[in-house]
Structures are given as C-alpha cells and as structure tokens.
Design an enzyme around this catalytic site. Structure first.
Site, mmCIF file in Angstrom:
data_model
loop_
_atom_site.group_PDB
_atom_site.id
_atom_site.type_symbol
_atom_site.label_atom_id
_atom_site.label_comp_id
_atom_site.label_asym_id
_atom_site.label_seq_id
_atom_site.Cartn_x
_atom_site.Cartn_y
_atom_site.Cartn_z
ATOM 1 N N HIS A 98 -2.061 23.417 95.883
ATOM 2 C CA HIS A 98 -2.509 22.277 96.681
ATOM 3 C C HIS A 98 -2.449 22.538 98.185
ATOM 4 O O HIS A 98 -2.947 21.714 98.966
ATOM 5 C CB HIS A 98 -1.716 21.027 96.317
ATOM 6 C CG HIS A 98 -2.542 19.779 96.338
ATOM 7 N ND1 HIS A 98 -2.183 18.622 95.687
ATOM 8 C CD2 HIS A 98 -3.733 19.497 96.928
ATOM 9 C CE1 HIS A 98 -3.104 17.686 95.883
ATOM 10 N NE2 HIS A 98 -4.047 18.191 96.645
ATOM 11 N N ASP A 122 -1.942 12.473 92.505
ATOM 12 C CA ASP A 122 -0.972 13.555 92.344
ATOM 13 C C ASP A 122 0.311 12.996 91.745
ATOM 14 O O ASP A 122 0.669 11.837 91.991
ATOM 15 C CB ASP A 122 -0.677 14.145 93.741
ATOM 16 C CG ASP A 122 -0.075 15.540 93.711
ATOM 17 O OD1 ASP A 122 0.711 15.828 92.794
ATOM 18 O OD2 ASP A 122 -0.378 16.332 94.615
ATOM 19 N N HIS A 124 3.045 14.196 92.708
ATOM 20 C CA HIS A 124 3.987 14.421 93.803
ATOM 21 C C HIS A 124 3.412 13.881 95.105
ATOM 22 O O HIS A 124 2.208 13.626 95.198
ATOM 23 C CB HIS A 124 4.277 15.918 93.934
ATOM 24 C CG HIS A 124 4.678 16.572 92.650
ATOM 25 N ND1 HIS A 124 3.765 17.201 91.818
ATOM 26 C CD2 HIS A 124 5.883 16.668 92.045
ATOM 27 C CE1 HIS A 124 4.408 17.665 90.749
ATOM 28 N NE2 HIS A 124 5.687 17.351 90.858
ATOM 29 N N ASP A 126 3.755 15.584 98.134
ATOM 30 C CA ASP A 126 3.270 16.740 98.907
ATOM 31 C C ASP A 126 3.355 16.504 100.408
ATOM 32 O O ASP A 126 2.462 16.892 101.163
ATOM 33 C CB ASP A 126 1.826 17.074 98.514
ATOM 34 C CG ASP A 126 1.712 17.676 97.125
ATOM 35 O OD1 ASP A 126 2.750 17.845 96.472
ATOM 36 O OD2 ASP A 126 0.586 17.952 96.683
ATOM 37 N N HIS A 139 2.843 24.259 99.036
ATOM 38 C CA HIS A 139 2.053 23.276 98.293
ATOM 39 C C HIS A 139 2.754 21.925 98.202
ATOM 40 O O HIS A 139 2.161 20.953 97.726
ATOM 41 C CB HIS A 139 1.643 23.802 96.910
ATOM 42 C CG HIS A 139 2.729 23.790 95.869
ATOM 43 N ND1 HIS A 139 2.456 23.814 94.523
ATOM 44 C CD2 HIS A 139 4.084 23.795 95.964
ATOM 45 C CE1 HIS A 139 3.581 23.819 93.831
ATOM 46 N NE2 HIS A 139 4.581 23.816 94.682
ATOM 47 N N ASP A 226 -4.750 16.554 91.981
ATOM 48 C CA ASP A 226 -3.845 17.556 91.440
ATOM 49 C C ASP A 226 -3.748 17.301 89.939
ATOM 50 O O ASP A 226 -3.389 16.196 89.511
ATOM 51 C CB ASP A 226 -2.476 17.432 92.102
ATOM 52 C CG ASP A 226 -1.528 18.555 91.726
ATOM 53 O OD1 ASP A 226 -1.572 19.012 90.565
ATOM 54 O OD2 ASP A 226 -0.732 18.976 92.577
ATOM 55 N N ASP A 228 -1.673 17.937 87.859
ATOM 56 C CA ASP A 228 -0.380 17.553 87.299
ATOM 57 C C ASP A 228 -0.164 16.041 87.289
ATOM 58 O O ASP A 228 0.833 15.547 86.760
ATOM 59 C CB ASP A 228 0.774 18.270 87.984
ATOM 60 C CG ASP A 228 0.980 17.885 89.453
ATOM 61 O OD1 ASP A 228 0.574 16.793 89.864
ATOM 62 O OD2 ASP A 228 1.563 18.712 90.193
ATOM 63 N N GLU A 271 -4.533 23.121 91.439
ATOM 64 C CA GLU A 271 -3.358 23.491 90.649
ATOM 65 C C GLU A 271 -3.691 23.848 89.199
ATOM 66 O O GLU A 271 -2.830 23.737 88.320
ATOM 67 C CB GLU A 271 -2.286 22.389 90.699
ATOM 68 C CG GLU A 271 -1.717 22.135 92.089
ATOM 69 C CD GLU A 271 -0.661 23.139 92.543
ATOM 70 O OE1 GLU A 271 -0.229 23.978 91.712
ATOM 71 O OE2 GLU A 271 -0.281 23.094 93.733
#
Length: 303
Positions: A98, A122, A124, A126, A139, A226, A228, A271
C-alpha cells in the site's frame, strides 16, 4: 452519491506497481505480474475497454534505502497516473504493497491541481509516521504521507503540501490499528467508519455517507482498496490478513456505486500476495471487481 453521466474516459488502463518494499512480507511485489499472467486477467482483458499499460518496478540500486527506492517508484507512478488522465484514460493501479498509494494519489492530485477526496477501504488505518510506527514498515504510513506527515522523501510528490483533503477523506472498514494512528487521523478531521460502526449501521448506510464526503470536493476523488479489508476466507492472497472482514458482495456494491459517481478519477487495488493465494481465489476476486466498474467506464466513452 450522484450518478455521473459525463463521457470522460475513453477506456480503462491497468498500471502495475510491483513493489513490496513497504511490507514485512514482500511477496506482494509479485502481485501485479502474477495477476497479469493469471487466467482471471485473461478472461477480462478481452473486454474492448480494458488494456494493460505499464508495470513499474522499484529501482534495484543496492546503495539506496528501501524508503528512497519507494520514493523513486512513487515519483514514476505519479507521472504515469498524470499521463493517463491527460490521455482521458481511467487509471486502475494494481499493487504491490500500500505504500504505492503515495505515488498514485500524488499523481492524480497533480493532474487535478488541488487536494483530492479519497476513500481508503482497508482493514488498517495506514497512518503511522516514522516516529510512531511499531514496525517501520512504510505500507503502514501512506495515508499520513498523503495528508502531509511523514518521511520528507515521500512528501510533495504531486503538489506542494497535502495531496488529499482531510475533510474529504474517509477510512472505511478498519478493524486493526494502533492508537497513534487513530489520534492523528482524528486530529486531521478524517472520518473513520470502522468495522464496528458498519456492523451497527449497515454497510449501505456507511457507504452512502462515505461517498458523499469524498465526492464533496471539486478536485474529484479516488478509491484505494486494500484487499485485506475482505475476510481472509474470501481473499487469502494478502500479506496482512485480519479476521472478520467485509464480504465480497459489499465490496462489489461499493465499487459499482462509486464508479457511477461524478468525480471519480482513479481506482487502486493493492496488497495482492500471490504466494498466499489459494487456487487463484483472490485473483478471480480482483477480476470480478474490475468487472463491476466497467459499465460506468463504458458509459463515459468508448475506444
């Protein structure tokens, strides 16, 4: 969100950003090429409004630090995004970790001439800086960089100062983050719609709010996804999986609606880690997500 009817783009161009330098598991550097050679891509590349442009790589120079190499890639990626938009092509960046988002959205901001709205989907936040990061992994820092905070080599790549308007930035779907990131984004005024709020309010209501916020700037907006954010059972091919993620249906809905919204300038999917993929499941998911935005692109022009 309002429907976009203007014929703005001639077609969709995929741009690979093949770097894993910002991640602990660097196999996501192989993500763009692995997807480009996958059966999932071969099925969608037949579409007359899709082509694969360039795949960019971080410099291999041993004398450069990882951050310096990321910065150089991001400068090249920013140039590539600006060029695509000048050519009236809709850019879709496939990463890579990312950290490449620093280049993607800096290039779009430079083209727009002003800070963008940005929907950051996302697991997260980030939004670490080198001073707050627990791991030192870049990232985990790109959104902070786009908001003007971080290693100076990763700042001012598109515009002097911020590349993304904090008042028109939303993080959607976060479920794993550190308190320092949360405090930073709250101080900046970024709207955070985490997984708990989505569970309480429903995804459609949260998406509607997020879309209105990010599309509220004349400079236009972007979407960075992302993988994830999805449940790892649905998208195993990611470097930092987190349990209890969003469903594929929800993400398909988001991209379909956002692609039809006036002001969308680019999309980024990052990712993808082919070493962790299972039977091409994540690659097929990426292909399906591209398919969701093509009707809107087709409605805005043709080759």
């Amino acid at each position: 969100m309002t429907s976009g009817t203007q014929k703005k783009f001639s077609h969709l161009r995929v741009i690979g950003a093949a770097s894993g330098l910002g991640a602990q598991d660097q196999a996501c550097a192989d993500g763009p090429l692995a997807f480009h050679h996958s059966q999932a891509w071969h099925q969608i590349e037949r579409h007359p409004l899709v082509d694969w442009g360039r795949t960019l790589f971080a410099p291999a120079a041993d004398h450069l630090s990882a951050t310096a190499r990321i910065a150089e890639l991001c400068h090249h990626l920013a140039d590539e995004l600006e060029l695509a938009l000048q050519d009236k092509v809709f850019p879709l960046v496939i990463g890579g970790d990312h950290s490449v988002a620093i280049g993607t959205w800096s290039g779009v901001a430079r083209f727009a001439g002003a800070p963008l709205g940005l929907l950051w989907i996302d697991a997260h936040l980030d939004s670490h800086t080198p001073e707050t990061s627990y791991s030192g992994a870049v990232h985990g820092m790109p959104l902070a960089c786009l908001l003007g905070r971080g290693d100076k080599r990763l700042l001012n790549i598109g515009l002097p100062g911020v590349q993304v308007s904090a008042a028109h930035c939303v993080v959607l779907g976060a479920r794993s983050y550190e308190p320092e990131e949360l405090v930073f984004l709250q101080q900046q005024g970024v709207r955070i719609i985490d997984s708990e709020e989505i569970l309480q309010r429903g995804f459609a209501a949260c998406l509607e709010e997020a879309g209105k916020i990010v599309a509220g700037t004349p400079a236009g907006f972007g979407v960075t996804l992302d993988l994830d954010v999805l449940d790892p059972q649905l998208a195993p091919g990611v470097g930092s999986p987190e349990p209890d993620g969003l469903g594929a249906r929800e993400i398909r809905l988001a991209l379909r609606q956002l692609a039809a919204t006036s002001g969308l300038r680019a999309l980024e999917i990052v990712e993808y880690n082919p070493d962790r993929d299972r039977d091409g499941l994540t690659a097929r998911l990426i292909s399906g997500l591209i398919g969701e935005i093509l009707p809107a692109i087709a409605g805005r022009g043709g080759k």
